[in-house]
Design a protein around this motif. Structure first.
Motif, PDB file in Angstrom:
ATOM      1  N   UNK A 183       0.841  -1.203   0.000  1.00 39.24           N
ATOM      2  CA  UNK A 183       0.000   0.000   0.000  1.00 39.24           C
ATOM      3  C   UNK A 183       0.866   1.238   0.000  1.00 39.24           C
ATOM      4  N   UNK A 184       0.369   2.259  -0.670  1.00 41.21           N
ATOM      5  CA  UNK A 184       1.023   3.560  -0.635  1.00 41.21           C
ATOM      6  C   UNK A 184       0.982   4.087   0.800  1.00 41.21           C
ATOM      7  N   UNK A 185       2.086   4.554   1.308  1.00 43.96           N
ATOM      8  CA  UNK A 185       2.119   5.105   2.657  1.00 43.96           C
ATOM      9  C   UNK A 185       3.263   6.089   2.732  1.00 43.96           C
ATOM     10  N   UNK A 186       3.610   6.512   3.949  1.00 43.81           N
ATOM     11  CA  UNK A 186       4.680   7.498   4.082  1.00 43.81           C
ATOM     12  C   UNK A 186       6.029   6.919   3.744  1.00 43.81           C
TER      13      UNK A 186
ATOM     14  N   UNK B 168      -0.611   8.506  16.259  1.00 44.93           N
ATOM     15  CA  UNK B 168       0.746   8.027  16.033  1.00 44.93           C
ATOM     16  C   UNK B 168       0.752   6.582  15.575  1.00 44.93           C
ATOM     17  N   UNK B 169      -0.145   5.774  16.126  1.00 45.36           N
ATOM     18  CA  UNK B 169      -0.183   4.362  15.768  1.00 45.36           C
ATOM     19  C   UNK B 169      -1.581   3.818  15.944  1.00 45.36           C
TER      20      UNK B 169
ATOM     21  N   UNK C 120      -3.661  -3.079  12.894  1.00 41.17           N
ATOM     22  CA  UNK C 120      -2.649  -3.424  11.890  1.00 41.17           C
ATOM     23  C   UNK C 120      -2.834  -4.819  11.300  1.00 41.17           C
TER      24      UNK C 120
ATOM     25  N   UNK D 193      -2.727  12.669  11.821  1.00 41.55           N
ATOM     26  CA  UNK D 193      -1.842  11.530  11.577  1.00 41.55           C
ATOM     27  C   UNK D 193      -0.409  12.019  11.543  1.00 41.55           C
ATOM     28  N   UNK D 194       0.506  11.171  11.965  1.00 37.94           N
ATOM     29  CA  UNK D 194       1.840  11.672  12.267  1.00 37.94           C
ATOM     30  C   UNK D 194       2.849  10.545  12.188  1.00 37.94           C
ATOM     31  N   UNK D 195       3.975  10.831  11.604  1.00 38.56           N
ATOM     32  CA  UNK D 195       5.121   9.938  11.702  1.00 38.56           C
ATOM     33  C   UNK D 195       6.326  10.824  11.969  1.00 38.56           C
TER      34      UNK D 195
ATOM     35  N   UNK E 107       9.107  11.038  10.871  1.00 40.36           N
ATOM     36  CA  UNK E 107       9.841  11.523   9.688  1.00 40.36           C
ATOM     37  C   UNK E 107       9.305  12.863   9.165  1.00 40.36           C
ATOM     38  N   UNK E 108       8.081  13.245   9.599  1.00 43.11           N
ATOM     39  CA  UNK E 108       7.542  14.550   9.193  1.00 43.11           C
ATOM     40  C   UNK E 108       8.369  15.700   9.761  1.00 43.11           C
TER      41      UNK E 108
ATOM     42  N   UNK F  37       0.296  15.031   3.873  1.00 45.10           N
ATOM     43  CA  UNK F  37       0.097  16.316   4.558  1.00 45.10           C
ATOM     44  C   UNK F  37      -1.209  17.014   4.146  1.00 45.10           C
TER      45      UNK F  37
ATOM     46  N   UNK G 259      -5.172   8.405   8.248  1.00 42.90           N
ATOM     47  CA  UNK G 259      -4.542   9.645   8.731  1.00 42.90           C
ATOM     48  C   UNK G 259      -3.042   9.431   8.946  1.00 42.90           C
ATOM     49  N   UNK G 260      -2.689   8.305   9.558  1.00 43.97           N
ATOM     50  CA  UNK G 260      -1.278   8.061   9.884  1.00 43.97           C
ATOM     51  C   UNK G 260      -0.449   7.890   8.612  1.00 43.97           C
ATOM     52  N   UNK G 261      -0.984   7.105   7.669  1.00 43.21           N
ATOM     53  CA  UNK G 261      -0.208   6.790   6.456  1.00 43.21           C
ATOM     54  C   UNK G 261       0.262   8.022   5.727  1.00 43.21           C
TER      55      UNK G 261
ATOM     56  N   UNK H 229      -2.210  13.045   7.621  1.00 43.62           N
ATOM     57  CA  UNK H 229      -3.359  13.893   7.277  1.00 43.62           C
ATOM     58  C   UNK H 229      -3.946  14.513   8.542  1.00 43.62           C
TER      59      UNK H 229
END
Lengths: 331, 331
Positions: free
Chosen positions: A55-58, A242-243, A248, A272-274, A276-277, B236, B263-265, B268
């Motif tokens: 899947x497309x993700x960060x 965050x998670x 999952x 949403x947040x990782x 790496x942002x 973002x 949102x996390x991926x 957002x």
């Protein structure tokens, strides 16, 4: 020969040992500008489950038949690169191999005299920065507010709660065993804690533990605990997504109560947040965490598993909450 | 005698005429410091449905057996207050009465020479500021980005889209009839539009209309259209949760796909929002909107219903999309 761990299949639901494959390759020779690294400590983290999906993700998904990777502390055992010397230790996203070559890009040297090497995978590494930067940049937590944290006994959650206490907040944690509930109060200094496995009405339990409502909810789990937290958010509340470890391993799109009217009613933010942002903020974040460590304000726990061959099982065990704090494999 | 409209019952599902009661009272005499107001224009808005529920929200719920209220333009017909003269027009949250007294608190004088009085309930009032401040403060829309808007032919949505065009963005609107689809493109200058009533796969339709993905989604409707938008958000991306008209009349807690992993991926943001969160920014917002009006950059439409006795029906008609743009009752 050099042992390597590949992704054999994309897991369906909970990952199993059959999703991983051990193979061997010849040790690479280093070229000009390269270094040879020997893996010392491997971080296994819930977010890796997401990368196992196509899947497309960060971050790009893992490829089937290719080596897995995660945060790793490695020792430089040969160097043709003027920036690294034999005997240096480095931290970076590296492959699940006993030995690998690198041109040094994306690697940070770590100092084993300042802190134990493993701490650079945890409280001084991405884990600690995830806690700190999520609270700072999204939560904008202020003194006197109420902070609720799920996955509170985990690597990120335990640091989140301790930062909340440093900042002068009421801190309530959610975790899944009596041992964890005790730990987050006694070792990490949370004000109160809720065992979600033995609590029937989470919404009510949160309301009781947070008599002034919840200003910031740091969410590591998603699902029904998030639903219950949302019902307790104050006006202008902030949720750091965050998670979502509770989701999952789901094979179908999970459903739940819609959030939009709740968000509108109280002008609530979900973000949403990782970590790496916020790469540009890593320097100050590490400095602050190291300072709190030196001042004895940050406790942490690790579960250290030994042996390269145990990396997949250590990862799988995360989903049963078998780790206490940060899960690390020592090679 | 003075006609008054009360909330008779809290509506179950879609509001009906039986939820409202007409009554009469004696006209009040004004005391020292008070003014007597004659209602001229009454704004009816979807958010009033929320106030008819007995729920904690950003604004106190209406009470059963008490007069309803909304944004109203009224004429000062008698004055014992030095700040107001007979013949002044004022804008404020006022009751659904033909005449009422006030001490002037919370009322703003409006100038019928600068713009038609009704515009102060729409594009120059809370409606226009809702569009402007949501985009500015939460959307942080930037030139060259893609803006998606639902309820795009409505009072707020049509202003949102036009501001997007002023800012140099690709603007795509979602609405529920061919007439509206034509209107938002021809009258309001949107780049593209989607009729959700005749579109089977909204996710795909949005992807086609937004080839570079969606950076900002201004949501007035919630529900399945929000789900489809979420699947098209860029890294973002920002979602302004301004309204959820598709859910307001639901009697059970609506469910849908969970949002947290999405949102996390892509890091957002979803932010619930009401224009009252930004009261301190009303001055500059009104100034900017008035400037754009003067420069002929903002079109608007109104549906004007005549007669005090038609206020409840005008409100009910909002939920069938019978209004074109801002719905106003002229008394």
């Amino acid at each position: 020969m050099n042992k390597v761990i590949l992704l054999k299949n994309r897991p369906k639901g909970r990952p199993s040992p059959q999703d991983f494959e051990f193979t061997e390759e010849e040790k690479s020779q280093i070229k000009e500008g390269e270094i040879l690294l020997k893996t010392k400590y491997v971080s296994v983290d819930p977010y890796l489950r997401g990368r196992m999906r196509d899947e497309k993700s960060y971050i790009a998904p893992f490829e089937v038949g290719k080596p897995l990777e995660s945060g790793i502390i490695a020792e430089v055992v040969e160097s043709n690169n003027k920036n690294f010397e034999k005997g240096d230790f480095v931290n970076g996203m590296l492959q699940w191999k006993q030995f690998q070559t690198s041109n040094g890009n994306g690697l940070n040297k770590v100092d084993s005299k300042k802190a134990p090497l493993k701490a650079y995978l945890g409280v001084l590494g991405l884990t600690g920065m995830t806690a700190y930067l999520g609270l700072e940049k999204i939560g904008k937590l202020e003194k006197g507010e109420t902070l609720l944290v799920s996955g509170a006994a985990g690597a990120v959650g335990s640091v989140v709660g301790q930062i909340g206490k440093i900042k002068g907040c009421r801190v309530v944690g959610i975790a899944g065993s009596e041992e964890k509930i005790d730990r987050i109060q006694e070792k990490f200094g949370f004000d109160d804690a809720i065992n979600y496995k033995t609590t029937k009405e989470m919404k009510k339990a949160i309301a009781e533990a947070c008599p002034d409502g919840v200003d910031v909810y740091y969410d590591n789990v998603g699902g029904e605990i998030l639903d219950a937290a949302l019902q307790n958010m104050n006006k202008y509340g902030r949720i750091i997504n965050c998670g979502a470890i509770s989701l999952y391993n789901k094979t179908e799109t999970p459903t739940g109560p819609r959030v939009e009217t709740t968000l509108i009613k109280n002008s609530i933010l979900m973000q949403g947040f990782t970590v790496r942002d916020f790469v540009k903020d890593f320097g100050p974040a590490q400095k602050q965490l190291a300072a709190w460590m030196e001042q004895d304000k940050l406790n942490y726990m690790e579960t250290v598993v030994e042996g390269f061959e145990n990396i997949p099982q250590a990862f799988i065990d995360l989903f049963d909450g078998k780790n206490k704090g940060k899960m690390i494999v020592m090679v």
